[in-house]
Every structure is written in structure tokens, then in C-alpha cells.
Design a protein around this motif. Structure first.
Motif, PDB file in Angstrom:
ATOM      1  N   ALA A  46       0.885  -1.340   0.048  1.00  0.00           N
ATOM      2  CA  ALA A  46      -0.138  -0.049  -0.038  1.00  0.00           C
ATOM      3  C   ALA A  46       0.904   1.282  -0.055  1.00  0.00           C
ATOM      4  O   ALA A  46       0.374   2.254  -0.629  1.00  0.00           O
ATOM      5  N   ALA A  47       1.920   1.166   0.811  1.00  0.00           N
ATOM      6  CA  ALA A  47       2.694   2.206   0.752  1.00  0.00           C
ATOM      7  C   ALA A  47       3.384   2.721  -0.528  1.00  0.00           C
ATOM      8  O   ALA A  47       3.292   3.773  -0.974  1.00  0.00           O
ATOM      9  N   ALA A  48       4.068   1.530  -1.334  1.00  0.00           N
ATOM     10  CA  ALA A  48       4.432   1.841  -2.470  1.00  0.00           C
ATOM     11  C   ALA A  48       3.609   2.330  -3.655  1.00  0.00           C
ATOM     12  O   ALA A  48       3.988   3.255  -4.376  1.00  0.00           O
ATOM     13  N   LEU A  49       2.338   2.008  -3.532  1.00  0.00           N
ATOM     14  CA  LEU A  49       1.265   2.265  -4.253  1.00  0.00           C
ATOM     15  C   LEU A  49       0.745   3.662  -4.113  1.00  0.00           C
ATOM     16  O   LEU A  49       0.077   4.179  -4.821  1.00  0.00           O
ATOM     17  N   GLY A  50       0.956   4.336  -2.873  1.00  0.00           N
ATOM     18  CA  GLY A  50       0.696   5.551  -2.578  1.00  0.00           C
ATOM     19  C   GLY A  50      -0.646   5.614  -1.900  1.00  0.00           C
ATOM     20  O   GLY A  50      -1.401   6.442  -1.949  1.00  0.00           O
ATOM     21  N   HIS A  51      -1.295   4.467  -1.383  1.00  0.00           N
ATOM     22  CA  HIS A  51      -2.527   4.157  -0.797  1.00  0.00           C
ATOM     23  C   HIS A  51      -2.741   4.706   0.627  1.00  0.00           C
ATOM     24  O   HIS A  51      -3.696   4.394   1.145  1.00  0.00           O
ATOM     25  N   LEU A  52      -1.632   4.835   1.252  1.00  0.00           N
ATOM     26  CA  LEU A  52      -1.831   5.245   2.639  1.00  0.00           C
ATOM     27  C   LEU A  52      -1.431   6.722   3.028  1.00  0.00           C
ATOM     28  O   LEU A  52      -0.748   7.481   2.246  1.00  0.00           O
ATOM     29  N   VAL A  53      -2.128   7.188   3.887  1.00  0.00           N
ATOM     30  CA  VAL A  53      -2.104   8.780   4.234  1.00  0.00           C
ATOM     31  C   VAL A  53      -0.790   9.025   4.397  1.00  0.00           C
ATOM     32  O   VAL A  53       0.003   8.439   5.258  1.00  0.00           O
TER      33      VAL A  53
END
Length: 758
Positions: free
Chosen positions: A362-369
Motif C-alpha cells: 500500500a505504501a509503494a502504491l501511495g494508498h496510505l495517508v
């Protein structure tokens, strides 16, 4: 927020500018804009070096008038905004009339009046010309503080004896007069002033409602800072509020939910009994199956089994993967539960723990705030190193849904969408939303994401959540439950207060943890809570560190669980009719007495009893001695279980065993009952029973319908009293049915049935 220091003075460090007089009014086709000076203008020089408030007045929907007060209009508005049916600030209806110095905006039964020749005042009137409320001498203002904050505030007058309700699921006193309420999501349990479901909407006993159209923190002073006013303020350059017309409280809720969204109709199976693993208890498939078998062996029908947090591996919530050591064959287990006729619920939340493989993904995909410096926002409160899914991103929403979909394919039917309140404000959102405004609104995106997935995968009418947090509009995604409460009578009562408060905030369905969440209930608490829980719209057995299977609390608890589960199943045609009404009108299934009897002053403060649908009065017992006070409004009431008849209005002190409670049917009611008491979603048209409680009126006609599993009327019956006879005629229904008269005869038949009255 309080700005004043008593009646005469302003608090230190606060500077307030109140609208004082109208300087201009500009009229468009269906709206007008007033410009209010904050000081009396006696000469041209008074217009210099002084603020001017812009006050837009419009009607977004019939019977609703909006007022938007703006100081400086140039501030960018990054969102989010509540999704209103008419569109933010839209002027969908209304008529403007100007008569000399007076400008009026009328929408349905509601009129806003502004007199340019008088000191500043916005007055709101009903169809009979009666003044409902006004924003008077200090009713429109902005305030600045020495620390640089800027607030816009409004005050609406309270009449003598006027009472205020709502503002979300609040566990403080039911009548909100005298309280300070901050609309700000918090995970505070049921025993504090904090709330999981904060709704900037209140309902007045005078027959109107007020919705503050601001998703961020709204601070209400309800007859507190100024005892004759409801004040609300936001830290912003603009505040917008909508006055919602009645005249009845039901009319207010119908108009309010038309604006913010009506609740979906939950599937009939969701009204049955839910049983969970509890939270931190030890469990595996043999434990689960022992619970399911134990309920069946004891004759307690079960509809839904719920797996709480530890279906996943520790430190990895949420990675949406079954713990292989505890559940090595999840597909097989779910199939075995399905073979027992059960639906399955699984716990989730919107956080991704650092140990979960999904965190890096999720972090790599930019899905976390992220924080302003670009780092992923993290903390250790709840899950170690957890991040927060950014639901403002369409890609993140799609990614989250993609992780839930395999669970649905395995056999999970619904989700408990826990949390959603602990949302940081020192972050940057994907869509540029204002972090202060997103704090409350986040839960709306979270629940909507999951609910829409269920609608797509399970079909319309099959989607249901067990959600904890909500804001305005969240009623569209039922069901919501009352959060973490203690296993005590006091917590049982505060849970009911919260649920009744939520129901007057536009939410049609509500549940709670039977027996309480924290601690282990005394058997007396558990048995009394069973009756209350199974006479709520939705019913779930759930705990924290101990199981909630009835036999843990003795043989009598088993009997109580069985009795009230079977009773609820028989009541399902009636309850689902009330659920369909909630879906179509916004009038809730669990109704505070003031909602059903607004003209009875004795009903206005009642928070320990309620109407379940239009005709059933329920008064839970909150003590181990079985003693309970109950108020019965005007009319003849019949106890559903004993048949005793009581004439109201009357206060009664009653004593009930664990197998009973005050459960009264209203005079004139006709309750459609199911024959099958083994499931909530059986064939309600298989020889239904109409339980008639005749009115004392010698001649009258009453119509009642039995719904199908979509909530649509499938059979209609007309009940006519003709002196000493009761005639019941089926309309387009040619199957057998039974008519029972409370305390009297019963007759079976088809087409038309005649029953003699005693």
C-alpha cells in the motif's frame, strides 16, 4: 466553543463582530443575499474600516431553507463536502416575496423573513405564521482570537420549554439542553461525552430541525453559554445551516434524510440473532462449531456468525488473511457454516499494520495517508506501526475493495467495519482535502467503500454492515452499533440513550453488544440485556474478554434467549414493514417516545423506553429486582405477552421476571405475525396471523400489509370494525390467514374473515 464571559462581557483574547443591520438585499429568482454591517451605520464614514457579512438565503429542497454566513469569501475550499441531494448550496425550490422593507423566502410550510428597516434578525415561521426560531441580536457573527483563529457562529433562539435532541449517538442526557457538544469523532466508549457517530443535526420539540452543513468540527452550545439560544460555531470563514420544517418530528426526519440520504433496507436475515467469537477470547473452528451446535441443541435459532479481530494473525491487522494456525481450512469452515444455514460476518478496519505484507504494498502504491514531509503517517495505538488507507484516492478505494473481494468469494457475507474515528489532522490527503474537515468525514468514505462493494457482489438488498462510526449521511449504509460499553445496567441504559439520540439524527437502524462489551456481565444483566437486544432493530451477542453464549450465564439465560429470539422471528413481518418505512421515509425502526407522541409532554424526556415501529412499546428492565417504571400514553394498551390491558395516560411501576418486560401494543394496531419462528427470513405469507387490538371506536377501518423479503407489500388486509364484529378482507391474497383478536376469539380463513368481539 464559548466566546462570552457571562451576558455582558467577551472572554479574554476573543473579539466578536455581530451582524447589526441590513445594508443591502439582492434578489435572484429563488434566493436572496443580504449584506449585514457589524455596526450601526449613521454616516458614510461608518462604512470604512469595518466588516460586512454576506448572508445567502436559499432553499435546497421543499421545506428546507439554507443560510450561509460568510466573512471573507476568498478562502479556498479544498473539501470534503457533504453530498446533499440538491447539491451543495443549490437553490432547488422556494419563492421570493418583497413587501416594502420585508423580504421573504418561502419553501413548502417554511418561511424566512428579513426586515431591512429593523435591527438584524432572520426569523423562521411555519405555515400558520408561528415563529419557530430566529437568529436575532447576536445570532449572526464572526469571532477572532488572539492566537489567530477565526470562527463563524450563529445563534438560534429557544422558546420557553423547547427541548433539543439528536447531534448523533450521544450517551450524555437524552435532552441536550444545557450541554456543550463538539461534533468530533472519537473512540471514547459509551460512558463519556465523546461519540463515535457525530451528526451536526438537531431536532427541536417545536417541530423543526437544524442541520449545520459543515463536515469538520462543529461546536454546539445548547442552551449553555446563552441559556435561551442554541449556538453553533466553526473555525472557518463560512458557516452554513439549514432549517428543516415539520410540523411533526417525523416530517423533519423525512425532509432531512431526503437531503442527506435515506437508509438502505438491510436484508431480512440480518434481523436475526448474531453470535460472535468475542474479541480477545481463544477460538478456532472447533470452538466456533461448538457454539453453533450449542445454540442449535438448545433451540436458539442463529442467523449470523461473526469472526472478530483474531481471525487474522496478530500484529497484522488488516491483511485480510485467515490465521493459518487457527483456521487452516477457511473455505471448508465457511462452507460448513453455510450448510447450517448461517450467514458469516468478518471484522475489518481501515488500518494496515507494519508487519502485514500489505503495508509495503500500500505504501509503494501511495494508498496510505502521508505526513506533509511525504512520510507515511504511522503510530502504534492499536496496531504496531499501522498506517491509514487513504479513501480519498479512487485507486486506494479500488485496492481496498480488491482485498475484501476474495473473502466474499470464500463465503463471507458482510463486514463489521470497526473504527474510523482515530483520524489524524497532521496529514496530507490524496485529493487535497482539508485534514480538519476530513477527520469526521473519513468514516463516510470508509463505510461507503465497503457497502458499495457488498451491493455489487451480493446484489441490491443484500448489503449490510456492522459499522461503529458515522457522520451525516452515514445512515445510508446500515447497520450501526453502539460501540464499547461495560457489562452493567448503567451501560445498558447509556447505550439505549445513545441509540435513541442517533435515531433522532436520521439513522433508521441501530444495534448494541448484548450483555455489554467490556467485562463479564452478571447473569441478571445478561438476561435483561437479552430481552432489550432482541427487541432492537438488530441483535448481536458480543463481548471482549469473555464469551457471550447464553449457557455461560445459566439455564434461565438459555430460556430467555430462546423466548425472545423466537418472538422476534414471529414479529418479522411487522418489523420488516417498519424497516421498509425507515428506508422510504427516514423514520427509524426504534423510535423515541417523543417521535411517536410529540404532543404528549410526558413523552419528551423519556429515554428508558421506546416504540419499536409504530405500535410496540418496549421498556427494558434495568435492575436485577425486575422493577421498572413505564409510561403509557393515552389509549388502551395490551401487553403482548400476558394480554393485560391498561388504559393510559398512566405511569406504572411493574415487576417482571426475566422472561418478560413491559411490551405493550397500541390501541387500534394490527400486528402481522409470521407462522415460522425458526428464522427471520421465512415465508411470511404462509398462513400469516393478524393480531388485532381493536380501537374503542365503534366504526373504523384500518389497513395493514405483510411485506415480502424486498420490503414491498405482498399481501394487503383491510380491517373493519362494525359494532360487535370485526371483518378482515384480503386484497389480492388468496392464501389462508388467521385473525386473532387480543384477549378474544380467533378465526382462520381466506378472502374475508369475520370475528365477533367481546
Amino acid at each position: 466553543m464559548k466566546f462570552t464571559n457571562g451576558f455582558w462581557r467577551v472572554r479574554d483574547g476573543v473579539h466578536i463582530a455581530y451582524a447589526a443591520e441590513v445594508r443591502d438585499v439582492r434578489i435572484e429568482s429563488k434566493r436572496f443575499t443580504a449584506y449585514a454591517a457589524t455596526q450601526k451605520v449613521t454616516r458614510r464614514g461608518d462604512t470604512l474600516n469595518a466588516p460586512l457579512l454576506t448572508v445567502d438565503c436559499f432553499s435546497p429542497a421543499e421545506g428546507v431553507i439554507g443560510v450561509r454566513v460568510t466573512h471573507h469569501a476568498g478562502r479556498t475550499r479544498p473539501g470534503p463536502e457533504f453530498d446533499l441531494a440538491a447539491g451543495p448550496g443549490g437553490a432547488g425550490t422556494g419563492e421570493i416575496r418583497r413587501d416594502g422593507t420585508v423580504t421573504e423566502l418561502t419553501s413548502g410550510p417554511l418561511t424566512l423573513r428579513l426586515d431591512r428597516a429593523a435591527p438584524w434578525a432572520l426569523t423562521f415561521h411555519d405555515a400558520d405564521g408561528r415563529e419557530l426560531t430566529r437568529a436575532g441580536r447576536k445570532g449572526t457573527a464572526f469571532a477572532t482570537t488572539d492566537d489567530g483563529a477565526h470562527h463563524v457562529l450563529a445563534q438560534l433562539a429557544l422558546g420557553v420549554g423547547e427541548q433539543v435532541y439528536g447531534l448523533g449517538e450521544r450517551f450524555t442526557p437524552f435532552v441536550k439542553n444545557g450541554q456543550t457538544v463538539d461534533v468530533w469523532q472519537a473512540d471514547g466508549g459509551t460512558s463519556s461525552e465523546q461519540a463515535y457517530k457525530n451528526i451536526p443535526f438537531y431536532l427541536s420539540s417545536r417541530g423543526y430541525g437544524v442541520f449545520v452543513n459543515h463536515p469538520g468540527r462543529v461546536s454546539f452550545e445548547v442552551g449553555s453559554e446563552s441559556v435561551g439560544q442554541v449556538q453553533f460555531s466553526v473555525e472557518d470563514q463560512t458557516v452554513e445551516y439549514h432549517i428543516v420544517a415539520g410540523p411533526s418530528p417525523k416530517d423533519v426526519l423525512t425532509r432531512y434524510t431526503a437531503l442527506t440520504g435515506r437508509p438502505a433496507l438491510p436484508p431480512a436475515w440480518s434481523f436475526g440473532l448474531w453470535l460472535t467469537t468475542s474479541f480477545t477470547t481463544d477460538y478456532d473452528e472447533p470452538t466456533v462449531m461448538s457454539f453453533v451446535d450449542g445454540m442449535a441443541e438448545r433451540g436458539i435459532p442463529l442467523s449470523v456468525f461473526h469472526f472478530d479481530c483474531f481471525w487474522m494473525r496478530e500484529y497484522q491487522w488488516c491483511d485480510f488473511a485467515w490465521d493459518p494456525e487457527v483456521f487452516p481450512d477457511p473455505e471448508g469452515m465457511l462452507a460448513r457454516l453455510k450448510a447450517r444455514g448461517l450467514r458469516v460476518s468478518a471484522w475489518i478496519n481501515p488500518y494496515i499494520a507494519q508487519k502485514s505484507p500489505l503495508f509495503d504494498e500500500a505504501a509503494a502504491l501511495g494508498h496510505l495517508v502521508r505526513r506533509p514531509d511525504g512520510d507515511v503517517w504511522q503510530w502504534d495505538l492499536w496496531q504496531a506501526g499501522m498506517g491509514l488507507v487513504d479513501f480519498t484516492s479512487p485507486d486506494a478505494r479500488a485496492w481496498f475493495r480488491s482485498k475484501l473481494k476474495p473473502l466474499l468469494e470464500q463465503g463471507v457475507d458482510c463486514f463489521k467495519t470497526d473504527f474510523g474515528e482515530r483520524v489524524p489532522t497532521d496529514v496530507v490527503w490524496h485529493d487535497g482535502s482539508d485534514p480538519q474537515r476530513m477527520h469526521n468525514y473519513y468514516t463516510h468514505l470508509y463505510n461507503r467503500t465497503v457497502f458499495e462493494l457488498l451491493e455489487e457482489e451480493r446484489g441490491a438488498g443484500e448489503a449490510v454492515l456492522f459499522a461503529r462510526s458515522a457522520t451525516a449521511g452515514g445512515q445510508q449504509y446500515p447497520v450501526h452499533w453502539g460501540g464499547d460499553c461495560w457489562a452493567s445496567f448503567e451501560a445498558m441504559a447509556e447505550s439505549l440513550r445513545g441509540g435513541l439520540s442517533l435515531s433522532l439524527s436520521g439513522f433508521g437502524f441501530w444495534s448494541h453488544d448484548i450483555g455489554g462489551f467490556e467485562g463479564t456481565p452478571d447473569p441478571a444483566v445478561f438476561k435483561r440485556w437479552l430481552a432489550f437486544g432482541l427487541l432492537s432493530s438488530h441483535s448481536r451477542l458480543h463481548g471482549s474478554s469473555s464469551y457471550r453464549v447464553p449457557w455461560e450465564f445459566g439455564a434461565e439465560a438459555v430460556d430467555v434467549a430462546r423466548r425472545f429470539t423466537l418472538l422476534k422471528h414471529r414479529l418479522m413481518p411487522y418489523l420488516y414493514g417498519a424497516a421498509s418505512e425507515a428506508h422510504h421515509t427516514g423514520v427509524p425502526v426504534m423510535r423515541p417516545m417523543v417521535l411517536e407522541f410529540p404532543r404528549d409532554p410526558a413523552c419528551r424526556p423519556l429515554d428508558r423506553q421506546y416504540m419499536l415501529g409504530p405500535d410496540l412499546l418496549v421498556a427494558p428492565v434495568f435492575g436485577d429486582d425486575g422493577q421498572v417504571e413505564v409510561y403509557l400514553p393515552e389509549g388502551t394498551w395490551t401487553h403482548l405477552l400476558s394480554g393485560e390491558q391498561v388504559t393510559g395516560p398512566v405511569w406504572r411501576t411493574e415487576r417482571h421476571g426475566y422472561d418478560s418486560l413491559p411490551l405493550y401494543v397500541r390501541e387500534g394496531a394490527v400486528l402481522p405475525l409470521a407462522t415460522d419462528d425458526q428464522r427471520p427470513d421465512g415465508d411470511w405469507l404462509d398462513n400469516p396471523t393478524l393480531l388485532v387490538h381493536p380501537s374503542a371506536t365503534a366504526e373504523y377501518t384500518h389497513e395493514v400489509s405483510v411485506p415480502d423479503l424486498t420490503g414491498s407489500p405482498a399481501a394487503r388486509f383491510r380491517v373493519r370494525r362494525e359494532g360487535g364484529l370485526l371483518r378482515v378482507t384480503a386484497d389480492g391474497f388468496d392464501r389462508p390467514f388467521t385473525v386473532r383478536v387480543a384477549g378474544g376469539a380467533h378465526t382462520d380463513g381466506t378472502g374475508e374473515v369475520t370475528v365477533p368481539l367481546r
